[in-house]
Design an enzyme around this catalytic site. Sequence first.
Site, short mmCIF file in Angstrom:
data_model
loop_
_atom_site.label_atom_id
_atom_site.label_comp_id
_atom_site.label_asym_id
_atom_site.label_seq_id
_atom_site.Cartn_x
_atom_site.Cartn_y
_atom_site.Cartn_z
N LYS A 130 0.91 -1.22 -0.08
CA LYS A 130 -0.17 0.00 0.02
C LYS A 130 0.75 1.37 0.07
O LYS A 130 0.88 2.22 -0.80
CB LYS A 130 -0.86 -0.15 1.25
CG LYS A 130 -1.47 1.34 1.85
CD LYS A 130 -2.12 1.42 2.84
CE LYS A 130 -1.41 1.51 3.90
NZ LYS A 130 -1.07 3.10 4.34
N ASN A 131 2.22 1.23 0.76
CA ASN A 131 2.73 2.25 1.21
C ASN A 131 3.73 2.71 -0.15
O ASN A 131 4.33 3.74 -0.19
CB ASN A 131 3.47 2.43 2.43
CG ASN A 131 2.52 2.56 3.40
OD1 ASN A 131 1.15 2.96 3.17
ND2 ASN A 131 3.13 2.51 4.73
N CYS A 187 -4.51 12.25 12.95
CA CYS A 187 -5.22 11.10 12.82
C CYS A 187 -5.05 10.27 14.31
O CYS A 187 -4.17 10.93 15.24
CB CYS A 187 -4.74 9.98 11.89
SG CYS A 187 -3.01 9.50 11.95
N ARG A 200 -0.13 14.90 12.11
CA ARG A 200 0.59 14.29 10.89
C ARG A 200 0.98 15.53 10.34
O ARG A 200 0.38 16.06 9.34
CB ARG A 200 -0.47 13.54 10.30
CG ARG A 200 -1.00 12.40 10.71
CD ARG A 200 0.22 11.26 11.24
NE ARG A 200 1.01 10.57 10.15
CZ ARG A 200 0.48 9.52 9.83
NH1 ARG A 200 -0.64 8.85 9.98
NH2 ARG A 200 0.87 8.78 8.66
N VAL A 220 13.83 12.17 9.40
CA VAL A 220 13.44 11.06 8.42
C VAL A 220 11.97 11.17 8.22
O VAL A 220 11.22 10.79 9.16
CB VAL A 220 14.09 9.77 8.50
CG1 VAL A 220 13.14 8.74 7.37
CG2 VAL A 220 15.56 9.55 8.40
N ASP A 231 5.38 0.33 11.99
CA ASP A 231 4.26 0.04 11.54
C ASP A 231 4.06 -1.72 12.09
O ASP A 231 2.88 -1.99 11.94
CB ASP A 231 3.82 0.04 10.13
CG ASP A 231 3.73 1.59 9.57
OD1 ASP A 231 3.82 1.66 8.12
OD2 ASP A 231 3.28 2.36 10.15
N ARG A 273 -8.48 -0.22 5.13
CA ARG A 273 -7.95 0.71 4.49
C ARG A 273 -6.35 0.15 3.84
O ARG A 273 -6.19 0.54 2.80
CB ARG A 273 -7.18 2.08 5.18
CG ARG A 273 -8.58 2.85 5.47
CD ARG A 273 -7.95 3.92 6.31
NE ARG A 273 -6.61 4.59 5.75
CZ ARG A 273 -5.90 5.12 6.51
NH1 ARG A 273 -5.63 5.10 7.81
NH2 ARG A 273 -4.54 5.54 5.98
#
Length: 422
Positions: A24-25, A121, A126, A167, A310, A402
């Site tokens: 996804k990313n 979020c 963010r 980063v 993640d 998602r």
Amino acid sequence: MEKFLIKGSSSKGVKGLINCSGAKNAVLPLMASSILFENTVVLKNVPLGANDVQTMIILLKSLGSKVQIFKKKKILKITNKKKHKLLVKYKYISTMRAGVLAMGALIGKYNKCSTALSGGCSLGPRPIGYHLAGFKRLNCKYSLSKGYINIFSKNGIKGGHYHFPKVSVTGTSNLILASVLANGITTLKNISIEPEVLDLIKFLKNGGAKIYSAGKRTIKIYGVKKLNGHQHEVIGDRIEAFSYLCTAAITKGSIKIEKINPKYLATELKVLKNIGCNIKVGKSSIELNRKNKLKPTNIKTAPFPGFATDCMPMLMAILTKSDGKSKIEETIFSNRYMAAPELVRMGAKINIKGSIAVIIGEDELNGADCISSDLRSTFAIILGAMAANGTSCVSRVYHGLRGYSNLYNNLKKIGVNIKKKS
Ligand code: EPZ
């Protein structure tokens, strides 16, 4: 609002084979970058089942891209027929942070755009201050009005220097997208080297972009006149792969993941081995089984190649069943432990203090009603539910949908006793 009913078992382990989806990313920045190309871009191994990908399709169409979906083949064909619209509406950013990537592509192609500010979020604020500071170094000016950032470059994007204070994954991708067609040379320092960013660089270079490594976490980008569309296979999703490996780790099962490069998970696989899992890696596969008790461990999240933030919620979940005391330090987001209170409802012993989580392993977890609040916490709660005695009801699973294609079918396929509840 979909719920999952999961009947766990502290003894029955999962078993089976999972074909890893495209990342996804990785696919979200690749899709945004299509704006820069003269003709058709073909993306293969697209995780079409991930709702964020559907959101990005709608976003691109709203800007004027022609998007053709070949569901069975997991292929997207994106063609730029006409000049794009330059407004990225709030509704495309509010649920998907990656919508911010359209900003870099639109500025790179048209020297201007208006993009909604993405809300916070559940992971915490963010911000996009690094993105904006970088655009300023590329001869852009910006103003904020009514929740929209209006960015423009009067005499066109010019190459410049930018050193990221921290980063930033999408920050790196955004500045690369803004500078590949610039006049002159751009130097970016302290960039993200996540596999997904390297996949974007590879895609852009194969389309004619001139991007070169210039030292540790440093690249130089020589602006070119245009990019030519071509075919690209999206890399496997390392976070999805880790998530499913954890299903075998927490239930004493045996799982094989195919279509994933184990090099993307070197640090995470070392941790799984350290806590007592047996791991076997092939060229594009990873197998995990667990026979012994899980051992405790201490980890600290960090940008790639460190332990991925993640993957942390899923590791926290499996450590609730380990034989001792573990400690996690989350260094990327300020609120990444949203699964903890839900796992505690199942009887887990997790104590959160600021960025530190201390987990005392327990023999048994018991099913409970839980609420998911973000993408990776959804999987972490599901892991707890799989290993708990009795039934758990996990609400707001749309957060998980998602980013995980075929989540329900994959869990069913490996033997999880799961039912959908509306
Ligand atoms: C990307 O988010 C991923 N999302 C996230 O995955 C992932 O957790 C994160 O990188 C870290 O690896 C996508 O790629 C779509 P960052 P991103 O910019 O780019 C701070 C998932 O579960 N920061 O690397 O938004 C920021 O607050 C998602 O798939 C600034 O302060 O994250 C954070 O503390 C969740 N100012 C840190 O840097 C900025 O301008 C890293 O953020 C930008 C970032």
